[in-house]
Design a protein around this motif. Structure first.
Motif, PDB file in Angstrom:
ATOM      1  N   VAL A   1      74.770  -4.410 -98.491  1.00 23.32           N
ATOM      2  CA  VAL A   1      75.670  -4.735 -97.375  1.00 23.32           C
ATOM      3  C   VAL A   1      76.771  -3.673 -97.274  1.00 23.32           C
ATOM      4  O   VAL A   1      77.470  -3.398 -98.256  1.00 23.32           O
ATOM      5  CB  VAL A   1      76.316  -6.130 -97.570  1.00 23.32           C
TER       6      VAL A   1
ATOM      7  N   GLU B   1      85.402 -12.144 -97.500  1.00 26.88           N
ATOM      8  CA  GLU B   1      84.466 -12.285 -96.373  1.00 26.88           C
ATOM      9  C   GLU B   1      83.022 -12.156 -96.862  1.00 26.88           C
ATOM     10  O   GLU B   1      82.142 -12.908 -96.454  1.00 26.88           O
ATOM     11  CB  GLU B   1      84.747 -11.235 -95.294  1.00 26.88           C
ATOM     12  N   LEU B   2      82.787 -11.218 -97.799  1.00 30.40           N
ATOM     13  CA  LEU B   2      81.417 -11.040 -98.303  1.00 30.40           C
ATOM     14  C   LEU B   2      80.954 -12.281 -99.073  1.00 30.40           C
ATOM     15  O   LEU B   2      79.802 -12.710 -98.967  1.00 30.40           O
ATOM     16  CB  LEU B   2      81.341  -9.798 -99.194  1.00 30.40           C
TER      17      LEU B   2
ATOM     18  N   ARG C   1      81.829 -15.349 -98.486  1.00 36.50           N
ATOM     19  CA  ARG C   1      81.500 -16.374 -97.476  1.00 36.50           C
ATOM     20  C   ARG C   1      80.181 -16.031 -96.788  1.00 36.50           C
ATOM     21  O   ARG C   1      79.323 -16.876 -96.577  1.00 36.50           O
ATOM     22  CB  ARG C   1      82.625 -16.476 -96.449  1.00 36.50           C
ATOM     23  N   PHE C   2      80.008 -14.733 -96.500  1.00 29.87           N
ATOM     24  CA  PHE C   2      78.773 -14.248 -95.846  1.00 29.87           C
ATOM     25  C   PHE C   2      77.561 -14.556 -96.730  1.00 29.87           C
ATOM     26  O   PHE C   2      76.558 -15.078 -96.250  1.00 29.87           O
ATOM     27  CB  PHE C   2      78.915 -12.741 -95.615  1.00 29.87           C
TER      28      PHE C   2
ATOM     29  N   GLU D   1      77.029 -18.432 -96.824  1.00 33.56           N
ATOM     30  CA  GLU D   1      76.653 -19.105 -95.574  1.00 33.56           C
ATOM     31  C   GLU D   1      75.409 -18.500 -94.918  1.00 33.56           C
ATOM     32  O   GLU D   1      74.688 -19.172 -94.199  1.00 33.56           O
ATOM     33  CB  GLU D   1      77.833 -19.062 -94.593  1.00 33.56           C
ATOM     34  N   MET D   2      75.162 -17.187 -95.150  1.00 35.75           N
ATOM     35  CA  MET D   2      74.082 -16.530 -94.396  1.00 35.75           C
ATOM     36  C   MET D   2      72.939 -15.987 -95.254  1.00 35.75           C
ATOM     37  O   MET D   2      71.825 -15.821 -94.766  1.00 35.75           O
ATOM     38  CB  MET D   2      74.658 -15.395 -93.542  1.00 35.75           C
ATOM     39  N   LEU D   3      73.205 -15.653 -96.501  1.00 30.96           N
ATOM     40  CA  LEU D   3      72.148 -14.984 -97.283  1.00 30.96           C
ATOM     41  C   LEU D   3      71.442 -15.950 -98.241  1.00 30.96           C
ATOM     42  O   LEU D   3      70.259 -15.811 -98.510  1.00 30.96           O
ATOM     43  CB  LEU D   3      72.731 -13.808 -98.070  1.00 30.96           C
TER      44      LEU D   3
ATOM     45  N   PHE E   1      82.033 -13.124 -88.569  1.00 30.76           N
ATOM     46  CA  PHE E   1      82.269 -12.157 -89.639  1.00 30.76           C
ATOM     47  C   PHE E   1      82.634 -10.832 -88.965  1.00 30.76           C
ATOM     48  O   PHE E   1      81.917 -10.383 -88.051  1.00 30.76           O
ATOM     49  CB  PHE E   1      81.030 -12.004 -90.521  1.00 30.76           C
TER      50      PHE E   1
ATOM     51  N   ILE F   1      81.135  -6.923 -91.577  1.00 29.10           N
ATOM     52  CA  ILE F   1      79.753  -6.629 -91.996  1.00 29.10           C
ATOM     53  C   ILE F   1      79.175  -5.556 -91.063  1.00 29.10           C
ATOM     54  O   ILE F   1      78.827  -5.831 -89.928  1.00 29.10           O
ATOM     55  CB  ILE F   1      78.874  -7.902 -91.955  1.00 29.10           C
TER      56      ILE F   1
ATOM     57  N   ASP G   1      76.517  -3.196 -91.892  1.00 30.85           N
ATOM     58  CA  ASP G   1      75.077  -2.952 -91.966  1.00 30.85           C
ATOM     59  C   ASP G   1      74.499  -3.792 -93.095  1.00 30.85           C
ATOM     60  O   ASP G   1      75.171  -4.026 -94.112  1.00 30.85           O
ATOM     61  CB  ASP G   1      74.796  -1.454 -92.256  1.00 30.85           C
ATOM     62  N   VAL G   2      73.266  -4.290 -92.899  1.00 27.28           N
ATOM     63  CA  VAL G   2      72.591  -5.085 -93.931  1.00 27.28           C
ATOM     64  C   VAL G   2      71.172  -4.539 -94.095  1.00 27.28           C
ATOM     65  O   VAL G   2      70.463  -4.343 -93.103  1.00 27.28           O
ATOM     66  CB  VAL G   2      72.511  -6.577 -93.527  1.00 27.28           C
ATOM     67  N   ARG G   3      70.796  -4.242 -95.338  1.00 35.58           N
ATOM     68  CA  ARG G   3      69.409  -3.833 -95.630  1.00 35.58           C
ATOM     69  C   ARG G   3      68.840  -4.863 -96.600  1.00 35.58           C
ATOM     70  O   ARG G   3      69.445  -5.128 -97.648  1.00 35.58           O
ATOM     71  CB  ARG G   3      69.351  -2.432 -96.259  1.00 35.58           C
TER      72      ARG G   3
END
Lengths: 80, 80
Positions: free
Chosen positions: A44, A58-59, A61-62, A65-67, B30, B33, B35-37
């Protein structure tokens, strides 16, 4: 700022993908592969900024909640 | 003996999953964030034995032939 997030199944949660890979390895002649657990791995990129604490929050929470699915998965964040 | 294998898309290979997650992060509030790989992560348990070199060689072949697609993915093995 780049961080990595590992998402793995909680201990005790069945991993059919990992089991399928392990069984297939035996039929393809691999003799030492006893167990395989599969997870997800994210790289990320966060916006550069002065407020590292806010970016970390923030990461967190990300990831939550999202990963990862907190019911069956654990996550681990690593900063450079 | 337990080893971990990270499988990631080669640089330059499009990552639609990662892009979808990144775009969704913006719509969910958010802001950092960029970029996400996404990649795969395996925890592999190998049979205990005296021949660590042979076990490493087998894991290398297992990663190359069963865990990664060498056309579009790189893999990285880590031993404890």
């Amino acid at each position: 700022m780049k961080a990595t997030v590992h998402v793995t199944l909680k201990p005790g949660v069945l991993d059919p993908q990992g089991q399928t890979i392990q069984r297939a390895s035996e039929s393809l002649g691999f003799t030492r592969i006893r167990d395989v657990r599969q997870g997800k791995f994210f790289e990320v990129e966060l916006a550069d900024g002065d407020d590292t604490e806010a970016a970390r929050a923030e990461l967190e929470r990300f990831a939550r909640e999202m990963l990862a699915n907190p019911v069956i998965e654990d996550y681990r964040i690593e900063f450079p």
